[in-house]
Design a protein around this motif. Sequence first.
Motif, PDB file in Angstrom:
ATOM      1  N   THR A   1       0.854  -1.178   0.000  1.00  0.00           N
ATOM      2  CA  THR A   1       0.000   0.000   0.000  1.00  0.00           C
ATOM      3  C   THR A   1       0.898   1.239   0.000  1.00  0.00           C
ATOM      4  N   VAL A   2       0.295   2.407  -0.044  1.00  0.00           N
ATOM      5  CA  VAL A   2       1.059   3.652  -0.066  1.00  0.00           C
ATOM      6  C   VAL A   2       1.534   4.005   1.341  1.00  0.00           C
TER       7      VAL A   2
ATOM      8  N   LYS B   1       1.919   6.963   3.983  1.00  0.00           N
ATOM      9  CA  LYS B   1       1.219   8.233   4.110  1.00  0.00           C
ATOM     10  C   LYS B   1       1.157   8.646   5.570  1.00  0.00           C
TER      11      LYS B   1
ATOM     12  N   LEU C   1      -9.012   9.275   9.169  1.00  0.00           N
ATOM     13  CA  LEU C   1      -9.286   7.843   9.150  1.00  0.00           C
ATOM     14  C   LEU C   1     -10.600   7.514   9.867  1.00  0.00           C
TER      15      LEU C   1
ATOM     16  N   LEU D   1       0.942   5.592   7.965  1.00  0.00           N
ATOM     17  CA  LEU D   1       0.656   4.332   7.297  1.00  0.00           C
ATOM     18  C   LEU D   1       1.941   3.852   6.632  1.00  0.00           C
TER      19      LEU D   1
ATOM     20  N   SER E   1       4.011   0.837   4.345  1.00  0.00           N
ATOM     21  CA  SER E   1       3.624   0.103   3.136  1.00  0.00           C
ATOM     22  C   SER E   1       3.338  -1.367   3.426  1.00  0.00           C
TER      23      SER E   1
ATOM     24  N   PHE F   1      -3.631  -3.052   8.030  1.00  0.00           N
ATOM     25  CA  PHE F   1      -2.570  -2.124   7.644  1.00  0.00           C
ATOM     26  C   PHE F   1      -1.644  -1.979   8.834  1.00  0.00           C
TER      27      PHE F   1
ATOM     28  N   PRO G   1      -9.755   2.300   3.308  1.00  0.00           N
ATOM     29  CA  PRO G   1      -9.444   3.722   3.163  1.00  0.00           C
ATOM     30  C   PRO G   1      -8.268   3.983   2.224  1.00  0.00           C
ATOM     31  N   PHE G   2      -7.457   2.972   1.997  1.00  0.00           N
ATOM     32  CA  PHE G   2      -6.306   3.080   1.104  1.00  0.00           C
ATOM     33  C   PHE G   2      -6.258   1.822   0.229  1.00  0.00           C
ATOM     34  N   GLU G   3      -5.654   1.947  -0.925  1.00  0.00           N
ATOM     35  CA  GLU G   3      -5.526   0.776  -1.794  1.00  0.00           C
ATOM     36  C   GLU G   3      -4.633  -0.266  -1.137  1.00  0.00           C
TER      37      GLU G   3
END
Length: 173
Positions: free
Chosen positions: A58-59, A61, A68, A123, A125, A148, A168-170
């Motif tokens: 994931t990214v 961030k 969130l 966050l 990865s 995550f 909330p995130f890919e």
Amino acid sequence: MSISVIASVTKSWSNRRRNAPLRRIPLSFLIVTSFGLIPNLAFSAWFSPELERFEDCTVEKTFLASTLKERSITSTLYVTRIQEDQESQTAKLFRERGLAGEIAYRPVYPSDTEIEDSRTMVLTSVVYRREASSLEKFFSGSETQVYFEVKMDGESFALNLSSFERPPFEVCI
């Protein structure tokens, strides 16, 4: 009833039992299957869930908790810290991965605290996938959980994806 009749009936019952379908199951299969039923085998799929780690899934961030929490099912997020004396399977898996606890939309214990809106979260990865053990699936209907990895105040936590209607995130898995 005479003794010869009893012996004949016993012999007949014994022969039928010997030729039953259970007899056709290979001994090696029975031995391997029985290993899953022995509680002392910690790594048996019957008793031990698995926590897989996925890098760059994931990214990365940095954001405020309020961002969130808005996407959470209940618009709240709680921190459940792993206690040193806690012996649950999830606690053991999290400890092995260096996670301090879990973040979810509802408290697990009365001592769990709600995350403040102004708390900064990072966050990473990394994404974790927890596969339930066979016993957990059978008795409680547990399913696969995805988390995550989030850092707060220098500690890593597992943010449970089931806290959100949509991630909330890919995520790569």
